[in-house]
Design a protein around this motif. Structure first.
Motif, short mmCIF file in Angstrom:
data_model
loop_
_atom_site.label_atom_id
_atom_site.label_comp_id
_atom_site.label_asym_id
_atom_site.label_seq_id
_atom_site.Cartn_x
_atom_site.Cartn_y
_atom_site.Cartn_z
N PRO A 113 0.70 12.58 8.10
CA PRO A 113 1.74 11.85 8.82
C PRO A 113 1.30 10.49 9.36
N ASP A 114 0.05 10.39 9.76
CA ASP A 114 -0.40 9.15 10.39
C ASP A 114 -1.41 8.36 9.57
N ALA A 115 -1.75 8.86 8.38
CA ALA A 115 -2.77 8.15 7.60
C ALA A 115 -2.77 8.61 6.15
N THR A 116 -3.27 7.74 5.30
CA THR A 116 -3.52 8.08 3.90
C THR A 116 -5.03 7.99 3.68
N THR A 117 -5.57 8.95 2.95
CA THR A 117 -7.01 8.98 2.70
C THR A 117 -7.27 8.97 1.20
N VAL A 118 -8.11 8.05 0.78
CA VAL A 118 -8.51 7.94 -0.63
C VAL A 118 -9.95 8.40 -0.75
N ILE A 119 -10.19 9.31 -1.68
CA ILE A 119 -11.55 9.81 -1.93
C ILE A 119 -11.89 9.53 -3.38
N GLY A 120 -12.95 8.77 -3.59
CA GLY A 120 -13.33 8.43 -4.96
C GLY A 120 -14.65 7.68 -5.00
N ASP A 121 -14.91 7.10 -6.14
CA ASP A 121 -16.14 6.32 -6.32
C ASP A 121 -15.95 4.94 -5.67
N PRO A 122 -16.86 4.54 -4.80
CA PRO A 122 -16.73 3.22 -4.15
C PRO A 122 -16.68 2.06 -5.14
N ALA A 123 -17.08 2.30 -6.39
CA ALA A 123 -17.04 1.24 -7.39
C ALA A 123 -15.62 0.99 -7.91
N ALA A 124 -14.68 1.86 -7.57
CA ALA A 124 -13.30 1.69 -8.03
C ALA A 124 -12.72 0.39 -7.48
N PRO A 125 -12.03 -0.38 -8.31
CA PRO A 125 -11.48 -1.66 -7.85
C PRO A 125 -10.49 -1.47 -6.70
N GLY A 126 -10.70 -2.19 -5.62
CA GLY A 126 -9.82 -2.09 -4.46
C GLY A 126 -10.29 -1.09 -3.42
N PHE A 127 -11.38 -0.37 -3.71
CA PHE A 127 -11.89 0.63 -2.76
C PHE A 127 -12.31 -0.06 -1.46
N ARG A 128 -11.76 0.40 -0.35
CA ARG A 128 -11.97 -0.12 1.00
C ARG A 128 -11.38 -1.51 1.21
N ARG A 129 -10.75 -2.08 0.20
CA ARG A 129 -10.15 -3.41 0.35
C ARG A 129 -8.63 -3.35 0.38
N SER A 130 -8.06 -2.34 -0.24
CA SER A 130 -6.60 -2.24 -0.29
C SER A 130 -6.08 -1.53 0.96
N ARG A 131 -5.27 -2.22 1.74
CA ARG A 131 -4.62 -1.68 2.95
C ARG A 131 -5.61 -1.01 3.91
N PRO A 132 -6.68 -1.65 4.28
CA PRO A 132 -7.67 -1.01 5.16
C PRO A 132 -7.11 -0.64 6.53
N TRP A 133 -6.00 -1.26 6.93
CA TRP A 133 -5.41 -0.96 8.24
C TRP A 133 -4.66 0.38 8.26
N GLN A 134 -4.34 0.91 7.08
CA GLN A 134 -3.59 2.17 7.06
C GLN A 134 -4.20 3.23 6.13
N VAL A 135 -5.26 2.86 5.42
CA VAL A 135 -5.88 3.78 4.47
C VAL A 135 -7.35 3.98 4.82
N SER A 136 -7.77 5.24 4.89
CA SER A 136 -9.18 5.56 5.07
C SER A 136 -9.81 5.82 3.71
N TYR A 137 -11.01 5.34 3.53
CA TYR A 137 -11.70 5.51 2.25
C TYR A 137 -12.97 6.34 2.45
N LEU A 138 -13.13 7.35 1.61
CA LEU A 138 -14.31 8.20 1.65
C LEU A 138 -14.95 8.23 0.27
N SER A 139 -16.25 8.07 0.23
CA SER A 139 -16.96 8.15 -1.04
C SER A 139 -17.05 9.60 -1.49
N ILE A 140 -16.77 9.84 -2.76
CA ILE A 140 -16.87 11.19 -3.32
C ILE A 140 -18.32 11.67 -3.30
N HIS A 141 -19.25 10.73 -3.10
CA HIS A 141 -20.67 11.08 -3.05
C HIS A 141 -21.14 11.44 -1.64
#
Length: 432
Positions: free
Chosen positions: A225-253
């Motif tokens: 409800p309050d956030a979107t979380t992306v889990i993947g390889d940090p090498a993916a294009p846009g990782f941690r750069r796309s919508r950082p104010w509303q998306v949390s990024y976690l490395s699959i590693h």
């Protein structure tokens, strides 16, 4: 792909439970849909299809397994019969394609029942992007719309007939228009009585919620409800750069952060006696660990005649290797602690090992997706990989020796395939 894995195909472990298409009129309808997509008609006299209309035989014929999924986005579908709703989806770039198709076919069942009597339904599951080039493209997809067409234009003719019926009701002298009445009769021959038959699907827009996608080497998107979380390889294009104010990024590693996310959002069941002891979950994990170590030590060993006595003997002979690996002793210690105190404290457990003793919370909407993610951290459990992460399983299978492939198939046949529902219920608590 089935030609690469004949053993899997022969044992219904790949492309199983598909619908045979053999009737000439259905093949003709399928070809009309293919031509509408700009593809060549099949010359096959019979083939099989899944829920989306994908056929492994046609994929092999045209040498393109993505013939219904160009660019891995805006998935195409071909519906020949309402019975496709109960089939699996066996080739897709998004894990939620199956659920979206099921919802579409369920919500529009009457229209699909009526249309497929005379016609083939085809179209695309349209997203808001035409190509996925970075994570932003994925995040921009909030909903999908089914663009629905029919080869004989029954949908268009039904809409046209509906307009003429409205005109007949609204214009006092319309019944004098013989040409219009003749047109209505001709349209009715195709559409039937549209007052009784619902021919136009009326629910075509659906939410695009949590999913796994094959893009960028495999990436998970979880929506809360309050956030979107992306889990993947940090090498993916846009990782941690796309919508950082509303998306949390976690490395699959990063096993620790991924685990904390799953636990903190209530997606996993922590190891407690209430489910651990009755499920046989830790025993299953322990057996998978040992079998993985056997493969590592003796990848070409023939395991067709092995039994529990042989396994125990092998374990005694390879105790040093098992202790160095650490997972089997950890699982035994976990069983003892749970038996004594009813739960297992995970604070001091190595992050990667935490995934050995948890499962997705069965009643959570993301249960299947969460179990899929857990399986990424427990590659030794090829059974769980097969159940929840078939793309990952098939990739693993490619690297197996032939004796190990045969062993894996035997285990799956005698465990999961024997009674899928009972197996999922006992081990993972799932009831659907």
């Amino acid at each position: 792909m089935s030609s690469k894995f004949p053993l899997l195909r022969d044992n219904a472990l790949i492309y199983g439970r598909l619908l045979p298409v053999e009737e000439p009129h259905l093949i003709e309808r399928y070809n009309k849909a293919l031509k509408a997509f700009g593809l060549k008609a099949t010359k096959l006299k019979s083939f099989e299809i899944d829920r989306t209309g994908f056929s492994p035989q046609i994929a092999e014929e045209c040498e393109d397994y993505d013939y219904l999924d160009p660019n891995g986005i805006n998935r195409r579908f071909i519906i020949l019969t309402p019975g496709q709703r109960d089939l699996p989806v066996v080739h897709t770039a998004f894990s939620n394609t199956s659920q979206l198709m099921f919802e579409f076919m369920s919500k529009n069942q009457r229209a699909i029942d009526a249309l497929t009597i005379k016609d083939v339904i085809y179209g695309e599951i349209e997203d808001s992007v035409s190509k996925v080039e970075d994570i932003e493209d994925l995040l921009s997809i909030n909903q999908v719309e089914f663009r629905v067409l029919s080869a004989e234009d029954v949908l268009g003719k039904a809409a046209e007939l509906g307009k003429l019926v409205d005109r007949l009701k609204q214009e006092p002298d319309a019944w004098r228009d013989d040409k219009m009445l003749e047109q209505m009769v001709e349209l009715a021959k195709v559409c039937g009585d549209i007052r009784e038959n619902t021919l136009v699907p009326d629910q075509v827009i659906f939410r695009h919620n949590a999913y796994w996608t094959s893009h960028f080497g495999g990436l998970y998107v979880f929506v809360d409800p309050d956030a979107t979380t992306v889990i993947g390889d940090p090498a993916a294009p846009g990782f941690r750069r796309s919508r950082p104010w509303q998306v949390s990024y976690l490395s699959i590693h990063d096993a620790d952060k991924v685990f904390r996310f799953l636990a903190g959002t209530g997606r996993i069941e922590l190891p407690r006696a209430s489910w651990i002891e009755s499920s046989g979950y830790l025993e299953h994990r322990a057996e998978m660990v040992v079998r993985s170590l056997i493969r590592e030590a003796e990848p070409k060993r023939n395991l067709s005649d092995t039994d529990k006595v042989w396994l125990q003997t092998w374990m005694h002979s390879n105790a040093d290797m098992i202790n160095r690996d650490g997972n089997f002793p950890f699982l035994n210690a976990a069983k003892r602690e749970i038996r004594q105190v009813g739960q297992l404290r995970l604070e001091d457990v190595f992050p990667q090992q935490r995934f050995l003793v948890v499962r997705a919370k069965p009643d959570h909407p993301d249960a299947w997706l969460t179990n899929r993610l857990i399986s990424d951290f427990v590659p030794s459990d090829f059974v769980s990989r097969y159940v929840f992460n078939k793309q990952g399983f098939y990739k693993d299978y490619e690297g197996f020796s032939q004796p190990w492939r045969e062993h894996v198939v035997d285990i799956l046949k005698t465990t999961y395939l024997k009674d899928k529902v009972a197996f999922r219920t006992r081990l993972y608590g799932l009831t659907d």
